[in-house]
Design a protein around this motif. Structure first.
Motif, PDB file in Angstrom:
ATOM      1  N   ALA A   1       0.830  -1.222   0.000  1.00 54.64           N
ATOM      2  CA  ALA A   1       0.000   0.000   0.000  1.00 54.64           C
ATOM      3  C   ALA A   1       0.858   1.265   0.000  1.00 54.64           C
ATOM      4  CB  ALA A   1      -0.932  -0.020   1.205  1.00 54.64           C
ATOM      5  N   GLU A   2       2.026   1.224   0.697  1.00 60.23           N
ATOM      6  CA  GLU A   2       2.823   2.461   0.770  1.00 60.23           C
ATOM      7  C   GLU A   2       3.470   2.832  -0.567  1.00 60.23           C
ATOM      8  OE1 GLU A   2       5.666  -0.463   3.015  1.00 60.23           O
ATOM      9  OE2 GLU A   2       3.506  -0.213   2.782  1.00 60.23           O
ATOM     10  N   TYR A   3       3.441   1.912  -1.535  1.00 56.40           N
ATOM     11  CA  TYR A   3       3.922   2.255  -2.884  1.00 56.40           C
ATOM     12  C   TYR A   3       3.200   3.516  -3.373  1.00 56.40           C
ATOM     13  CZ  TYR A   3       5.069   1.710  -7.868  1.00 56.40           C
ATOM     14  OH  TYR A   3       5.523   1.911  -9.150  1.00 56.40           O
ATOM     15  N   ALA A   4       1.886   3.560  -3.069  1.00 56.42           N
ATOM     16  CA  ALA A   4       1.062   4.683  -3.553  1.00 56.42           C
ATOM     17  C   ALA A   4       1.513   6.007  -2.946  1.00 56.42           C
ATOM     18  CB  ALA A   4      -0.403   4.423  -3.233  1.00 56.42           C
ATOM     19  N   VAL A   5       2.112   5.933  -1.753  1.00 52.04           N
ATOM     20  CA  VAL A   5       2.573   7.162  -1.091  1.00 52.04           C
ATOM     21  C   VAL A   5       3.899   7.632  -1.687  1.00 52.04           C
ATOM     22  CG1 VAL A   5       3.284   8.162   1.129  1.00 52.04           C
ATOM     23  CG2 VAL A   5       1.436   6.448   1.049  1.00 52.04           C
ATOM     24  N   TRP A   6       4.829   6.694  -1.888  1.00 50.13           N
ATOM     25  CA  TRP A   6       6.185   7.065  -2.292  1.00 50.13           C
ATOM     26  C   TRP A   6       6.379   7.065  -3.814  1.00 50.13           C
ATOM     27  CZ3 TRP A   6       9.400   8.922   1.331  1.00 50.13           C
ATOM     28  CH2 TRP A   6       9.094   8.638   2.671  1.00 50.13           C
ATOM     29  N   LEU A   7       5.674   6.184  -4.507  1.00 49.79           N
ATOM     30  CA  LEU A   7       5.982   5.995  -5.936  1.00 49.79           C
ATOM     31  C   LEU A   7       4.796   6.234  -6.864  1.00 49.79           C
ATOM     32  CD1 LEU A   7       8.216   2.961  -5.158  1.00 49.79           C
ATOM     33  CD2 LEU A   7       9.037   5.031  -6.236  1.00 49.79           C
ATOM     34  N   GLY A   8       3.636   6.461  -6.292  1.00 48.85           N
ATOM     35  CA  GLY A   8       2.488   6.808  -7.138  1.00 48.85           C
ATOM     36  C   GLY A   8       1.445   5.706  -7.204  1.00 48.85           C
ATOM     37  N   GLU A   9       0.426   5.978  -7.992  1.00 49.05           N
ATOM     38  CA  GLU A   9      -0.744   5.097  -8.073  1.00 49.05           C
ATOM     39  C   GLU A   9      -0.362   3.643  -8.383  1.00 49.05           C
ATOM     40  OE1 GLU A   9      -3.214   6.071 -11.414  1.00 49.05           O
ATOM     41  OE2 GLU A   9      -4.585   4.410 -10.966  1.00 49.05           O
ATOM     42  N   ILE A  10      -0.995   2.730  -7.692  1.00 47.89           N
ATOM     43  CA  ILE A  10      -0.813   1.306  -8.015  1.00 47.89           C
ATOM     44  C   ILE A  10      -1.795   0.988  -9.145  1.00 47.89           C
ATOM     45  CG2 ILE A  10      -1.037  -1.057  -7.155  1.00 47.89           C
ATOM     46  CD1 ILE A  10      -0.225   0.035  -4.386  1.00 47.89           C
ATOM     47  N   LYS A  11      -1.242   0.624 -10.297  1.00 51.00           N
ATOM     48  CA  LYS A  11      -2.098   0.432 -11.472  1.00 51.00           C
ATOM     49  C   LYS A  11      -2.889  -0.877 -11.326  1.00 51.00           C
ATOM     50  CE  LYS A  11      -0.452   3.977 -13.903  1.00 51.00           C
ATOM     51  NZ  LYS A  11       0.887   4.233 -13.505  1.00 51.00           N
ATOM     52  N   PRO A  12      -4.209  -0.825 -11.567  1.00 51.23           N
ATOM     53  CA  PRO A  12      -4.994  -2.061 -11.494  1.00 51.23           C
ATOM     54  C   PRO A  12      -4.605  -3.032 -12.619  1.00 51.23           C
ATOM     55  CG  PRO A  12      -6.384  -0.178 -12.102  1.00 51.23           C
ATOM     56  CD  PRO A  12      -4.993   0.352 -11.906  1.00 51.23           C
ATOM     57  N   LEU A  13      -4.902  -4.310 -12.411  1.00 51.68           N
ATOM     58  CA  LEU A  13      -4.529  -5.315 -13.414  1.00 51.68           C
ATOM     59  C   LEU A  13      -5.201  -5.016 -14.762  1.00 51.68           C
ATOM     60  CD1 LEU A  13      -4.550  -8.645 -11.346  1.00 51.68           C
ATOM     61  CD2 LEU A  13      -2.702  -6.997 -11.691  1.00 51.68           C
ATOM     62  N   ALA A  14      -6.425  -4.490 -14.707  1.00 57.22           N
ATOM     63  CA  ALA A  14      -7.142  -4.193 -15.963  1.00 57.22           C
ATOM     64  C   ALA A  14      -6.391  -3.136 -16.775  1.00 57.22           C
ATOM     65  CB  ALA A  14      -8.557  -3.708 -15.653  1.00 57.22           C
ATOM     66  N   TYR A  15      -5.779  -2.187 -16.069  1.00 56.78           N
ATOM     67  CA  TYR A  15      -4.989  -1.144 -16.750  1.00 56.78           C
ATOM     68  C   TYR A  15      -3.789  -1.782 -17.461  1.00 56.78           C
ATOM     69  CZ  TYR A  15      -1.581   2.613 -17.232  1.00 56.78           C
ATOM     70  OH  TYR A  15      -0.642   3.475 -17.727  1.00 56.78           O
ATOM     71  N   LEU A  16      -3.118  -2.699 -16.761  1.00 56.41           N
ATOM     72  CA  LEU A  16      -1.935  -3.341 -17.358  1.00 56.41           C
ATOM     73  C   LEU A  16      -2.325  -4.185 -18.571  1.00 56.41           C
ATOM     74  CD1 LEU A  16      -0.177  -4.382 -14.023  1.00 56.41           C
ATOM     75  CD2 LEU A  16       0.513  -2.528 -15.566  1.00 56.41           C
ATOM     76  N   LYS A  17      -3.492  -4.840 -18.459  1.00 56.87           N
ATOM     77  CA  LYS A  17      -3.965  -5.691 -19.571  1.00 56.87           C
ATOM     78  C   LYS A  17      -4.196  -4.834 -20.819  1.00 56.87           C
ATOM     79  CE  LYS A  17      -7.880  -8.863 -20.546  1.00 56.87           C
ATOM     80  NZ  LYS A  17      -8.497  -8.212 -21.662  1.00 56.87           N
ATOM     81  N   GLU A  18      -4.831  -3.704 -20.609  1.00 55.45           N
ATOM     82  CA  GLU A  18      -5.132  -2.841 -21.752  1.00 55.45           C
ATOM     83  C   GLU A  18      -3.853  -2.184 -22.284  1.00 55.45           C
ATOM     84  OE1 GLU A  18      -8.376  -0.120 -21.019  1.00 55.45           O
ATOM     85  OE2 GLU A  18      -7.612   1.181 -22.608  1.00 55.45           O
ATOM     86  N   THR A  19      -3.024  -1.689 -21.376  1.00 52.92           N
ATOM     87  CA  THR A  19      -1.808  -0.965 -21.794  1.00 52.92           C
ATOM     88  C   THR A  19      -0.888  -1.877 -22.596  1.00 52.92           C
ATOM     89  OG1 THR A  19      -1.943   0.417 -19.868  1.00 52.92           O
ATOM     90  CG2 THR A  19       0.204   0.316 -20.928  1.00 52.92           C
ATOM     91  N   TYR A  20      -0.695  -3.094 -22.111  1.00 51.13           N
ATOM     92  CA  TYR A  20       0.291  -3.971 -22.739  1.00 51.13           C
ATOM     93  C   TYR A  20      -0.336  -4.968 -23.732  1.00 51.13           C
ATOM     94  CZ  TYR A  20       3.643  -1.781 -19.675  1.00 51.13           C
ATOM     95  OH  TYR A  20       4.439  -0.847 -19.064  1.00 51.13           O
ATOM     96  N   MET A  21      -1.631  -4.824 -23.990  1.00 43.88           N
ATOM     97  CA  MET A  21      -2.322  -5.646 -25.000  1.00 43.88           C
ATOM     98  C   MET A  21      -2.061  -7.136 -24.812  1.00 43.88           C
ATOM     99  SD  MET A  21      -2.016  -3.420 -28.497  1.00 43.88           S
ATOM    100  CE  MET A  21      -3.136  -4.402 -29.460  1.00 43.88           C
ATOM    101  N   VAL A  22      -2.214  -7.608 -23.559  1.00 51.10           N
ATOM    102  CA  VAL A  22      -2.087  -9.047 -23.297  1.00 51.10           C
ATOM    103  C   VAL A  22      -3.468  -9.608 -23.007  1.00 51.10           C
ATOM    104  CG1 VAL A  22       0.311  -9.038 -22.498  1.00 51.10           C
ATOM    105  CG2 VAL A  22      -1.539  -8.553 -20.870  1.00 51.10           C
ATOM    106  N   ASP A  23      -3.580 -10.938 -22.990  1.00 52.72           N
ATOM    107  CA  ASP A  23      -4.897 -11.551 -22.806  1.00 52.72           C
ATOM    108  C   ASP A  23      -5.326 -11.577 -21.334  1.00 52.72           C
ATOM    109  OD1 ASP A  23      -5.470 -12.263 -25.567  1.00 52.72           O
ATOM    110  OD2 ASP A  23      -3.669 -13.492 -25.367  1.00 52.72           O
ATOM    111  N   LYS A  24      -4.360 -11.768 -20.447  1.00 44.76           N
ATOM    112  CA  LYS A  24      -4.706 -11.874 -19.022  1.00 44.76           C
ATOM    113  C   LYS A  24      -3.595 -11.261 -18.174  1.00 44.76           C
ATOM    114  CE  LYS A  24      -7.106 -16.249 -19.727  1.00 44.76           C
ATOM    115  NZ  LYS A  24      -6.994 -17.701 -19.696  1.00 44.76           N
TER     116      LYS A  24
END
Ligand code: GLY
Length: 492
Positions: A101-124
């Motif tokens: 959780a502290e990643y969000a404080v020091w390094l920014g938003e924790i990207k949801p898995l759905a965001y990664l799926k769309e960004t990197y055009m993978v199936d799952k």
């Protein structure tokens, strides 16, 4: 009149489709291989991405750059991921680290898995602590699933790639030999989308080299030339990484092939009469460029500088004019050597028969490195010695990073050079089989000269090649650009 803009370029959009196509290319090649060897077409390719590291024992995180095979297949810029491809279905799965959780404080938003799926055009997308369970669930067969792991030698570094390791890997059958040569071969020929990125890296780096050429003045420090290059490629090209540490060598330093490292940090003052050898290339979305320009720091070639420079330029141009599918790279290296030796003979630095010089390997005294190497996600892109291709053993030739015949789609550097390296010339003068060719009286003048390298990036087409590097090369072009004439030259 308004002054021209500092750059004609802007960073292009990166299509994630590029990595999807890379995965398809791998799956097709792997299926073909498995079918030919009567093995079942199933299992998972699994790669471990690069890991975040801190500087020694401190908490200073080094700027992360993705591991190259992982970048090729998934285009993921973040550290600590895994990626899998189901060989039977072609489905792609990314595994992201489960961030605290502290990643969000020091390094920014924790990207949801759905965001990664769309960004990197993978199936799952799943978390890395779910790899074993996910692959078991995905597996259709009755047997234990097979994993194709990446294990193989990099023939430039002599290091081995790191096969993926994760909790529960012992529940799978593992194959350490199949994947590396097939995936490496996929990287050898470039797609249109890959070529576009390498072209952009070349365009912004060419522009930056011209900027450096224009701003070079006697009295500056070598690192100031490096700084101009880095600023231009980052400011106007968005290139946060370079393909390699900048080599900004002037005077005698330009005979040090990989100058610019920590012990020789581009820190000499530029003296009137020095040649410079600037080997610098930016990287954009993992794909790189590798360009060397050599020029006199005061903007005017002397006759000795022209002699050596034109010898190397003629070699560079002769090789490019001969390149097409089927061209043997060892023969291209020898062609470059021959052109340089002939010019040195014409300039009275060498004496005797050039065929004789070639057979005694005199060329390696003046050009100890190989003519060129594959270029892509790595500066020295892998694949030079696949398919049982042998490394030559003769001096000079043994430094070649590939001895393959050219094929359409390859990107390769052409980088002949001519250097006056004391550590090679000294022993050569004492070796009677080659000292007889060296005109010691004439060559003395070149003590402290350094060297010249001219390096461009070429891609091989169906019937020739295209030079992706767009910098002034002729001596009159360089002198004109250094005197302020526009580059590229205005079209009439
Ligand atoms: N141009 C840098 C290298 O090839 O290592």
């Amino acid at each position: 009149m308004a002054s021209p803009p500092p750059s004609l370029l802007s960073p292009p959009q990166v299509p994630m489709e590029l990595h999807k196509l890379n995965r398809e290319k791998l799956v097709n090649a792997l299926r073909e291989h498995l079918t030919k060897s009567s093995r079942s077409v199933e299992g998972f390719v699994i790669l471990q991405g690069g890991e975040e590291r801190t500087r020694y024992c401190t908490d200073h995180a080094e700027l992360f750059r993705q591991e190259s095979y992982f970048a090729y297949l998934f285009g993921v810029k973040e550290p600590d991921f895994y990626g899998a491809i189901d060989v039977a279905t072609g489905e792609s799965i990314l595994f992201a680290p489960r961030l605290p959780a502290e990643y969000a404080v020091w390094l920014g938003e924790i990207k949801p898995l759905a965001y990664l799926k769309e960004t990197y055009m993978v199936d799952k997308v799943f978390y890395t602590d779910e790899i074993a369970r996910t692959l078991h669930d995905q597996h259709q067969g009755s047997d234990r699933p097979s994993l194709f792991l990446l294990h193989g030698l990099n023939t430039d570094s002599n290091n081995f790639s790191k096969p993926a390791d994760f909790e529960g890997i012992e529940k799978f059958k593992t194959d350490m030999t199949t994947l590396h040569p097939i995936l490496t071969e996929c990287r050898v020929s470039k797609s249109e989308m890959e070529l576009a990125l390498i072209q952009f890296a070349n365009d912004i780096s060419s522009e930056a080299h011209v900027k450096v050429m224009r701003e070079t003045k006697v009295g500056m420090k070598e690192y100031q030339l490096e700084s101009i290059f880095l600023h231009h490629t980052y400011m106007y090209g968005g290139c946060r990484h370079c393909s390699y540490t900048c080599i900004c060598a002037t005077g005698d330093n330009s005979s040090v092939l990989h100058y610019g490292h920590a012990a020789a940090p581009n820190d000499k003052t530029l003296n009137d009469g020095d040649m410079s050898l600037l080997d610098m290339g930016a990287e954009y979305h993992f794909y790189g460029s590798d360009i060397t320009c050599s020029f006199p720091v005061n903007g005017r070639f002397t006759s000795d500088q022209s002699l050596i420079y034109n010898a190397v330029l003629d070699a560079h141009n002769a090789v490019i004019a001969s390149m097409k599918p089927g061209t043997n790279w060892v023969n291209m290296h020898k062609l470059a050597e021959r052109v340089i030796l002939e010019a040195l003979k014409k300039g009275s630095l060498l004496l005797g028969d050039v065929d004789d010089m070639m057979s005694k390997r005199l060329g390696a005294v003046f050009m100890p490195h190989g003519l060129g190497h594959f270029l892509g996600i790595d500066t020295h892109d892998p694949g030079g010695y696949l398919k049982g291709v042998e490394r030559p053993t003769d001096s000079g030739l043994k430094s070649l990073r590939t001895s393959r015949e050219l094929e359409e789609g390859m990107v390769i550097t052409v980088e002949p050079g001519c250097y006056f390296i004391d550590a090679l010339l000294g022993p050569a003068m004492k070796n009677p089989t080659i000292s007889k060719f060296i005109n010691c009286e004439e060559i003395k003048r070149f003590e402290g000269f350094g060297g010249v390298r001219i390096e461009s990036d070429l891609y091989v087409t169906s019937d020739g090649c295209v030079n992706m590097t767009k910098v002034p090369r002729e001596t009159h072009e360089i002198e004109a650009v250094m005197a302020g004439v526009p580059w590229p030259p205005p079209t009439k």
